[in-house]
Design an enzyme around this catalytic site. Structure first.
Site, PDB file in Angstrom:
ATOM      1  N   GLU A 118       0.835  -1.204   0.000  1.00 61.22           N
ATOM      2  CA  GLU A 118       0.000   0.000   0.000  1.00 61.22           C
ATOM      3  C   GLU A 118       0.872   1.256   0.000  1.00 61.22           C
ATOM      4  O   GLU A 118       0.570   2.255   0.636  1.00 61.22           O
ATOM      5  CB  GLU A 118      -0.935   0.024   1.216  1.00 61.22           C
ATOM      6  CG  GLU A 118      -1.958  -1.092   1.215  1.00 61.22           C
ATOM      7  CD  GLU A 118      -2.960  -0.960   2.331  1.00 61.22           C
ATOM      8  OE1 GLU A 118      -4.164  -0.828   2.035  1.00 61.22           O
ATOM      9  OE2 GLU A 118      -2.544  -0.997   3.498  1.00 61.22           O
ATOM     10  N   CYS A 172     -11.055   2.926   6.192  1.00 51.73           N
ATOM     11  CA  CYS A 172     -10.386   4.182   6.538  1.00 51.73           C
ATOM     12  C   CYS A 172     -10.712   5.309   5.566  1.00 51.73           C
ATOM     13  O   CYS A 172     -10.791   6.475   5.971  1.00 51.73           O
ATOM     14  CB  CYS A 172      -8.886   3.965   6.617  1.00 51.73           C
ATOM     15  SG  CYS A 172      -8.171   3.186   5.154  1.00 51.73           S
TER      16      CYS A 172
END
Length: 628
Positions: free
Chosen positions: A305, A389
């Site tokens: 990520e 998130c």
């Protein structure tokens, strides 16, 4: 007359003093308030994230609370607080008060507050910092508490989080427990809490956490037994490979990196630590000159990520997490306050208008976690995510957007107003010892004309510094029709004069369509061009172009027409041109054949990247083959 601005420390004008009212941002802010915040509340409620604060979960019950659930709720609380400051809403405020009461009720007698480690793994409190997200969740709750206090004046959450910060401070620090969080966030949150409460221990705790990174042996090294994780992630994944003042290259998980760098900038701002600031400047250059997408997206790979190697910027497999672009905005805004350097505002704007708002649908109901620059038609926004998130993160940045427009300089009695972003609306602030009302009239980013009025209660002398975007050439500035010679310093032009309130400031920023090339080492974009107009990056979608997008070749001599289409995608400027498109017929069953493809002129239509995937599913491309 215009002169150069003096470099000095800036202070952002709070979001509570600015109102945005234009046809680009206002519909998005309204959708955020009316749709996104309520849709997110529904998801937070249905998935158990809100009710877990009741502490009624028992082993064997489903769903099992997750270690970062608290942070999802915290960001929603923060977003609602910002929204209420701009637009009072009794129903939304009632929901917010209910959620805050639940959070407060989950606090333990010693001040500790984390639902996962209270209910599921109480014996592991602060035992697995590298992956627990324990301090990360605490940081988001602190940010929420400060936002709620700023927006409403209520201390119901602020006092709760001050108690939790006191507990964390009693556990971590010199002579106590050594450690820091694998997912940074608490560092920047502690600085916010310090400002809201005046408690200097919170600033010192931030300093401890920042300085703890990169030490040998480090906390993560000990947790992993001195070995890399099975997934192949080493300490660079969570920015623990070097002491922060020695860092010069961005590594690892993109969101973690951005939040750490924000904390470093905040700490440098509070303490005057030049080593931290210089590290931020080196890291900034490495991110934006070698590791950033044209859209302001960062983090090229799903594997971590985050970041891989310099210039590794693939398009269809680009990760570009929405949270990472938001983190870049946070960091850019902080660095901008040090020296009013327009390069930070340019990237802030690039990310906002492209890689950030692409993360939410126009109606505010669906979200991207990943923001590629090319799609075969199989990538779409979702209602929610298991790792959620991004939705509340984009909600909080949209709700707080007015706080990014202006800064003041000049110390306790500010005498200079900096304008970083252009958006129609008003602001009320203190300049030269009195209240000044600032009004912007503009159709930015579709049009580059900005008209401003600065109206003090009484005539007063102060300065106005206007940003000239890095993408703009040929800008013009007039005050009451008198042209001002532009001598920008670091991207800002300064006008110092006695203002009566009747003056009309007009800034003209030409917005031709630009063909953009990537650095030669970006292999994915070799032989390609992208289209940008003003701050807006464009793309082709199959919805407008009924041919394979990979077959489009944009001639160097292509001329673009621009048109505002009020009924398309909420009202956007589209680009139209004639390109060459390969005729792919006649292939039958061959995989290869002698070169025989002919290219025919076809009209292409490009739309802003930020609004792609809001219509029927189809392919999308930002980078197009081009000819010299």
């Amino acid at each position: 007359m215009a002169d150069q601005p003096v470099c000095r420390k800036l202070v952002p004008v709070p979001f509570t003093q600015v109102r945005v009212a234009d046809r680009f941002w206002t519909p998005r802010i309204d959708a955020n308030r009316e749709v996104t915040l309520r849709a997110e509340y529904k998801q937070l409620k249905e998935t158990g994230r809100i009710d877990v604060f009741d502490l009624t979960w028992k082993e064997g019950m489903t769903p099992v609370p997750h270690q970062f659930w608290d942070s999802d709720v915290a960001k929603w609380v923060e977003a609602v607080a910002y929204s209420l400051a701009d637009h009072p809403d009794p129903d939304l405020e009632a929901l917010l008060d209910e959620v805050i009461a639940k959070i407060a009720g989950a606090q333990q007698p010693d001040g500790y507050l984390n639902t996962y480690f209270t209910l599921v793994k109480p014996e592991e409190r602060f035992k697995h910092l590298s992956w627990s997200h324990e301090l990360y969740s605490a940081g988001h709750l602190m940010e929420a508490a400060v936002a709620h206090f700023q927006a409403t004046g209520k201390r119901t959450l602020l006092d709760v989080m001050a108690r939790y910060a006191d507990y964390i401070d009693s556990y971590f620090g010199p002579g106590k427990t050594f450690g820091s969080d694998g997912h940074e966030e608490i560092e920047l949150a502690l600085v916010k809490l310090y400002h809201a409460t005046g408690e200097e221990r919170y600033l010192r705790l931030c300093e401890f956490f920042v300085n703890a990174r990169g030490q040998h042996p480090g906390i993560f090294e000990e947790e992993w037994g001195g070995k890399q994780q099975a997934a192949g992630r080493d300490r660079s994944y969570c920015q623990d490979h070097l002491p922060v003042r020695e860092m010069s290259e961005v590594t690892g998980h993109a969101v973690r990196a951005m939040y750490l760098y924000c904390g470093m900038a905040d700490l440098a701002n509070e303490t005057g630590d030049e080593g931290l600031l210089h590290a931020c400047e080196r890291l900034w250059d490495h991110v934006t000159l070698k590791n950033m997408y044209l859209t302001g997206g960062i983090g090229s790979t799903r594997a971590n990520e985050g970041f891989t190697r310099d210039y590794d910027l693939p398009n269809e497999s680009a990760y570009c997490e929405t949270c990472a672009a938001i983190g870049l905005v946070f960091w850019a805004h902080r660095l901008l306050q040090f020296d009013a350097d327009g390069r930070y505002a340019d990237i802030l704007e690039r990310a906002l208008y492209n890689g950030v708002i692409s993360g939410v649908s126009q109606d505010g109901s669906k979200f991207f976690y990943v923001n590629p620059l090319e799609s075969s038609g199989d990538h779409h926004r979702q209602d929610w995510f298991g790792c959620a998130c991004c939705p509340p993160n984009i909600a909080r940045i949209l709700a707080s957007l007015p706080g990014y427009l202006y800064s003041l300089a000049g110390g306790a009695e500010a005498r200079e107003l900096y304008v970083h972003l252009y958006a129609a609306g008003t602001a009320t602030l203190e300049l030269a010892g009195q209240k000044v009302t600032v009004t912007q009239e503009t159709d930015y980013p579709w049009d580059g004309t900005v008209r401003m009025r600065l109206q003090p209660e009484q005539p007063a002398r102060f300065a106005l510094s206007l940003r000239i975007p890095g993408w703009c050439e040929g800008a013009r500035l007039t005050v009451d029709g008198e042209e001002i010679a532009l001598k920008p310093r670091k991207g800002y032009v300064r006008v110092s004069r006695r203002w009566t309130g009747s003056e009309v400031v007009e800034l003209t920023l030409p917005m031709p369509v630009e063909r953009v090339e990537a650095h030669p080492e970006v292999k994915a974009d070799s032989g390609c061009v992208a289209l940008q107009r003003g701050p807006v990056v464009y793309c082709l979608e199959a919805a407008d172009n009924a041919f394979p997008l990979q077959e489009v070749v944009l001639p160097a001599e292509a001329e673009f027409k621009t048109a505002f289409r009020k009924n398309l995608l909420g009202g956007v400027v589209v680009l139209e041109a004639e390109a060459l498109v390969g005729d792919t017929g006649g292939w039958k069953k061959q995989l290869y054949r002698p070169s025989a493809t002919s290219y025919k002129p076809r009209k292409i239509t490009a739309v802003p990247y930020c609004v792609w995937d809001n219509r029927e599913p189809g392919a999308m491309r930002v980078w197009l083959r081009g000819t010299l």
